[in-house]
Motif scaffolding. Sequence first.
Motif, PDB file in Angstrom:
ATOM      1  N   LEU A 142     -26.523  -1.472  49.795  1.00 14.00           N
ATOM      2  CA  LEU A 142     -26.781  -0.014  49.964  1.00 14.00           C
ATOM      3  C   LEU A 142     -28.161   0.519  50.279  1.00 14.00           C
ATOM      4  O   LEU A 142     -29.099  -0.100  49.616  1.00 14.00           O
ATOM      5  CB  LEU A 142     -26.182   0.566  48.535  1.00 14.00           C
ATOM      6  N   GLU A 143     -28.158   1.270  51.442  1.00 13.47           N
ATOM      7  CA  GLU A 143     -29.511   1.803  51.443  1.00 13.47           C
ATOM      8  C   GLU A 143     -29.731   2.905  50.298  1.00 13.47           C
ATOM      9  O   GLU A 143     -28.960   3.287  49.734  1.00 13.47           O
ATOM     10  CB  GLU A 143     -29.169   2.743  52.924  1.00 13.47           C
ATOM     11  N   PRO A 144     -31.101   3.224  50.269  1.00 16.13           N
ATOM     12  CA  PRO A 144     -31.441   4.127  49.228  1.00 16.13           C
ATOM     13  C   PRO A 144     -30.913   5.048  49.197  1.00 16.13           C
ATOM     14  O   PRO A 144     -30.294   5.911  48.218  1.00 16.13           O
ATOM     15  CB  PRO A 144     -33.036   4.327  49.415  1.00 16.13           C
ATOM     16  N   GLY A 145     -30.420   5.899  50.311  1.00  9.91           N
ATOM     17  CA  GLY A 145     -29.684   7.384  50.401  1.00  9.91           C
ATOM     18  C   GLY A 145     -28.333   6.920  50.081  1.00  9.91           C
ATOM     19  O   GLY A 145     -27.847   7.783  49.146  1.00  9.91           O
ATOM     20  N   GLU A 146     -27.706   5.912  50.138  1.00  5.86           N
ATOM     21  CA  GLU A 146     -26.195   5.898  49.843  1.00  5.86           C
ATOM     22  C   GLU A 146     -26.202   5.472  48.424  1.00  5.86           C
ATOM     23  O   GLU A 146     -25.278   6.107  47.697  1.00  5.86           O
ATOM     24  CB  GLU A 146     -25.863   4.380  50.511  1.00  5.86           C
ATOM     25  N   TRP A 147     -27.295   4.624  47.810  1.00  2.34           N
ATOM     26  CA  TRP A 147     -27.462   4.520  46.285  1.00  2.34           C
ATOM     27  C   TRP A 147     -27.523   5.655  45.553  1.00  2.34           C
ATOM     28  O   TRP A 147     -26.797   5.918  44.660  1.00  2.34           O
ATOM     29  CB  TRP A 147     -28.709   3.357  46.279  1.00  2.34           C
ATOM     30  N   GLU A 148     -28.355   6.615  46.099  1.00  3.84           N
ATOM     31  CA  GLU A 148     -28.452   8.019  45.367  1.00  3.84           C
ATOM     32  C   GLU A 148     -27.165   8.721  45.069  1.00  3.84           C
ATOM     33  O   GLU A 148     -27.012   9.068  44.288  1.00  3.84           O
ATOM     34  CB  GLU A 148     -29.573   8.774  46.145  1.00  3.84           C
TER      35      GLU A 148
END
Length: 349
Positions: free
Chosen positions: A133-139
Motif C-alpha cells: 500500500l502507498e502511504p496515501g492508501e495506508w492513511e
Amino acid sequence: MATATLTIDLDAIAANWRALDQMTASDCQTGAVVKADSYGLGAAKVAHALARAGARRFFVATCEEGADVRRALGSGPQICVFSGHMEGDTALIRDFDLTPMLNSIDQLTRHFEALGGQPFGLQLDSGMNRLGLEPGEWEAVAGFALEAGPELLMSHLACSDDPDHPMNTEQLGAFRAMTDGTGVPRSLSATGGILLGPAWHFELTRPGIGLYGGRPFEEARPVVRLSLPVIQVREVEIGEPVGYSNTWTAEHTSTIATVAAGYADGLPRTLSSRATLYAGRVPCPLVGRVSMDLITVDVSHLPEVPETLDILGPHQTPDDLADTAGTIGYEILTSLGRRYQRRYGALAA
Ligand SMILES: *Cc1c(COP(=O)(O)O)cnc(C)c1O
C-alpha cells in the motif's frame, strides 16, 4: 552416469541462519525466505532443516509454494505469502493455514470478505514501488486494517546490498512514518538490511540469500557444490577448433575434457570461454561455447583427468560464477537445473 551431482549442505544453511539470527537482538525474530523452492535448493528439505534450527516464520512468493512448505513442516510454523491473497487463493490459505501479506486495498477487501478470521499481514510501500500500500492508501485504510489485527507490517528495501545508498535511510524513514505507534510487529529487512544495523531490524527479519551462502552476507558458509562428470577426454592439435562456431582454437596441443552440463542445466551461455572449473583446487578454463548439455574444459595441465570437475563449490561460489556470467548469485541458484542428482550432505573439502 552422465548426470551431474548437486550437493546441498543443510547444516551450512542452518549455520548461516543462526549466524544471521545472532546479528539481531534477542527480541528480534529471524524468519526464513524459502520462495522459489528455497532459491532452487529444495524448499521441503531446507524448511525442515531451518525449523530444526529454530526458525518459526517462513516466507514464500505464492500460495502454491506455501502449501508445499506446509506439507513439509506440518502445523506450527507460520507461513507468510508475499503475493498476498489473490483471486483463487482462498481455499489454499484456509486449508494450509497460510498468512497472506496483503498488498492492496483490493486484497484487503477480498481477504476480509472471504476469510475474516484468518491471520494476515500488510505490506506497505516505503519507496520501492513494487508491492504494498502507498502511504496515501495506508492513511485511508489504516484505521480499520489495524482494527482487524494484522500479524505483521512489512516493507522491502530496494538498495540494501549497498550500505552507503541513501535509499536505505529514506525507506527506513518512510516505513517508520507509516508504522510508528501502531504496536504491531514490523519487518523491513532481508539479508542486506540485517547487515545495515539495528535500526533496520524491528521485530522480525526475512533473510533469503544469506541462508544460501550469498552476498551481501560475506561470512556465509558455502552451501552448494556442483560436480560435473567428464564424459570424454581428447587431444587436440594446434589450430583445431572446439565447440559450436569454432570460437576457441588450440594454440598448443591440448587435452580437452567434455563434461555433462550446459545451458539447459542453468549454466548461462555467457560463461562461454570465460568460466573456470575446478579439479580439486586446480582451476581449469572452460573453452568454447556452452552448449545445451555439454561444456568443454582445457585440462592440459592436469597430471591426471579426474572423473568430475566442479563448477560450484568452496572455490567458486554462485556469486563468483555470477560475476563471470554477468548476473547475480540469486539467478545462478534459482536457475539450477532439474536434471541434477541432488544430494543433501556435507560438501567434501
Ligand atoms: C526475496 C525477498 C526477501 C529475501 O531477500 P534476500 O535478499 O534473498 O535476503 C525478503 N523479503 C521480500 C519481500 C522478498 O521478496
